[in-house]
Every structure is written in structure tokens, then in C-alpha cells.
Scaffold this active site. Structure first.
Site, PDB file in Angstrom:
ATOM      1  N   GLU A 271      -2.777  11.766   3.143  1.00 44.02           N
ATOM      2  CA  GLU A 271      -3.859  11.741   4.120  1.00 44.02           C
ATOM      3  C   GLU A 271      -3.773  13.019   4.948  1.00 44.02           C
ATOM      4  O   GLU A 271      -2.683  13.492   5.267  1.00 44.02           O
ATOM      5  CB  GLU A 271      -3.744  10.529   5.041  1.00 44.02           C
ATOM      6  CG  GLU A 271      -3.921   9.205   4.331  1.00 44.02           C
ATOM      7  CD  GLU A 271      -3.697   8.030   5.276  1.00 44.02           C
ATOM      8  OE1 GLU A 271      -4.676   7.355   5.612  1.00 44.02           O
ATOM      9  OE2 GLU A 271      -2.530   7.814   5.655  1.00 44.02           O
TER      10      GLU A 271
ATOM     11  N   GLU B 296       0.851  -1.193   0.000  1.00 40.90           N
ATOM     12  CA  GLU B 296       0.000   0.000   0.000  1.00 40.90           C
ATOM     13  C   GLU B 296       0.885   1.242   0.000  1.00 40.90           C
ATOM     14  O   GLU B 296       1.883   1.314   0.735  1.00 40.90           O
ATOM     15  CB  GLU B 296      -0.904   0.012   1.231  1.00 40.90           C
ATOM     16  CG  GLU B 296      -1.738   1.275   1.379  1.00 40.90           C
ATOM     17  CD  GLU B 296      -2.635   1.232   2.615  1.00 40.90           C
ATOM     18  OE1 GLU B 296      -2.987   0.115   3.060  1.00 40.90           O
ATOM     19  OE2 GLU B 296      -2.971   2.306   3.137  1.00 40.90           O
TER      20      GLU B 296
END
Length: 296
Positions: A178, A173
Site C-alpha cells: 500500500e 489478510e
């Protein structure tokens, strides 16, 4: 998708995460972390795939490029005890008629009774879009120009998962960006793999001059053989190589990786929303572009 419905960068303790980032910043000061400007793709080297989101207001994202994933309870709160139920409703993801895709988290309609993992019913709805099975990047750059929502309990994410068919975290990932909860001017970028995941994910952060919700920024990852560099508006802030990992053999990024866009609410990292949380809380995406090699 072969992971346990993982969303963004997984369950985290915020203080542990910040300490890890600071420690990594010190360790990597001599390993590719210099803030030299990242050049845009060379003239003539256009994207091999792009999404520009032209279309009438209220229309859904093109199904040929995007899948809208739904649910919460069956996905075990998307791996992070989250409170939103992802829908395929236009209220949660649609074009705005001005060249943007808008992903909106909203309080769930009264009486909707949407099944939730951490409580009987989900109190929020949102959307999670993925290019899985359609478009993926092998090597090159993915860039997303977007304006991200900020506020208590929110976790908007632009990220990638591997197409190797392995269960997460061996799937690999890359969290391109974010912005968590009450840190509206901090962008986090993180990698997760077999021995470095959740609170042990390896990454860095960079500050913004204003809240991420106040303007568009270009969030990007340059994914080259055995080297990944994160940047915001062309300014790199973190580089990952196999030598950065607990063991170089745990590098899992030499593969096709697809893109995900979502706005999560609540969960292990941002904590719950409160009366100050904006509604709707919207991620506005101007464009997505893949440069280099991959599948389109």
C-alpha cells in the site's frame, strides 16, 4: 466474500500505524528482517498462473480470471468510510493496448448520484478487481509489477484475502503493498488476523528512491509454511512468523488466498482528496504471477 466489504488494510490512524511499524522494526531486527536479496524463482519453475494483460486498448480484464466488484453504500464504504464508488466501466479498469491493466480513480461524472456510505453520493469512481473463486495461492510467491498512483487522499492496494469462509478478520489478510496519501515514497506491507487487525495489524515498511507513481516496481510476498516475507524489487523488508503474533495460535495463513487490486479514495487512513489529487489517479499493472502451489 465473507468480510464486511473490507478494503485494503482497514481503518487506521496514520501516526499509530507508523509508530507500530517502527516498534516492530526494532523488535524484529533479529527475526528474519535482514535485507538479503530474495532470489527469483528457479529456472524452469515457471508460474502456475499469470496475467500479462495483452489485448486491445479499452477492453475489459478477462472475466475468466477477474471479478470486478462494484458499489459503496451497501459495502459500508468498503469498511473504511471511503469516497469512491467502484464500477465495472472501462473508464475505471481496462487494458491499455500496451500490455498493461489500468485501474483509474476519477471524479464521478456530474449528475451520476452514486450512493455513498459516508455522504449522500460518492464524489469519485474507481475499480476493485479480485481473483476470488478463480485463482488462489496456497504456498509460494505472488508478485505484481506495477506503477502506483500517489497523491493526497489516495490509497492504492495490492492485497490478499483468505478463502477459509470465516468472517474478517479471522478470514486472514495479507497487504502485499500500500502507498498512502502524502507518503509517495513509502511502501507498507501488513498482515491482519483474529487478534491483530486495523491499527493493530502487524507489518513493516520500506522506502522507495522516487515516488511510486514514477516507475514500475515488483511488489511481492513469499508465502511459505508458517513464514511470510514481503519484498520490493527482490529486496525483503519484513518477515512474519507465528512467533511474531500476539499468540502463535492466531496464525491463519495456511490456506488458499486470492488476490485483490484496487485504488481507494478518501477514508480513514489517507484522509480526503483535495485539489492537488491527480485525476485520473491510475494503477498500471504490467503483470501478476503466482509461483508454487494453489488453484488456477
Amino acid at each position: 466474500m465473507t468480510d464486511r466489504a473490507h478494503d485494503g488494510s482497514g481503518a487506521r490512524n496514520r501516526l499509530t500505524r507508523v509508530a507500530l511499524v517502527l516498534a516492530l522494526g526494532a523488535l524484529l531486527s533479529g527475526c528474519g528482517s535482514a535485507r538479503t536479496h530474495t532470489r527469483p524463482p528457479a529456472a524452469g519453475d515457471g508460474p502456475f498462473w499469470q496475467a500479462e494483460f495483452d489485448g486491445a486498448a479499452g477492453t475489459r480484464p478477462p472475466e475468466g480470471s477477474w471479478t470486478t466488484e462494484t458499489g459503496n453504500r451497501d459495502a459500508e464504504g468498503w469498511g473504511n468510510d471511503e469516497l469512491q464508488y467502484y464500477t465495472d466501466d472501462a473508464a475505471n479498469s481496462a487494458l491499455d493496448g500496451a500490455g498493461h491493466l489500468v485501474i483509474s480513480a476519477r471524479p464521478a461524472p456530474a449528475g451520476s448520484e452514486l450512493p455513498c456510505w459516508t455522504q449522500e453520493f460518492c464524489t469519485w469512481t474507481s475499480a476493485r478487481l479480485t481473483t476470488e473463486g478463480r485463482t488462489a495461492l496456497t504456498h509460494g510467491r505472488v508478485e505484481v509489477r506495477a506503477k502506483l498512483p500517489t497523491g493526497t487522499g489516495l490509497l492504492p492496494a495490492i492485497w490478499m484475502l483468505g478463502d477459509n469462509g470465516v468472517e474478517w478478520p479471522g478470514q486472514g489478510e495479507i497487504d502485499i503493498c500500500e502507498v498512502v496519501g502524502g507518503e509517495p515514497r513509502t511502501v507498507y506491507g501488513t498482515a491482519h488476523g483474529p487478534t491483530y487487525f486495523n491499527e493493530n495489524g502487524i507489518g513493516g515498511s520500506t522506502p522507495l528512491a522516487a515516488d511510486a507513481s514514477e516507475g514500475f516496481h515488483t511488489y511481492a510476498v513469499d508465502k511459505q509454511p508458517r513464514r511470510i516475507t514481503w519484498s520490493v524489487d527482490g529486496e525483503p523488508y519484513f518477515t512474519l512468523t507465528p512467533q511474531t503474533l500476539p499468540s502463535p495460535r492466531d496464525w491463519v495463513f495456511e490456506q488458499d488466498m486470492h488476490l485483490l487490486l484496487n485504488v481507494a479514495v478518501g477514508g480513514d487512513w489517507p484522509g480526503p482528496p483535495d485539489t492537488s489529487t491527480p485525476s485520473p489517479a491510475s494503477m498500471t499493472v504490467d503483470h501478476v504471477r503466482f509461483y508454487g502451489t494453489g488453484r488456477a
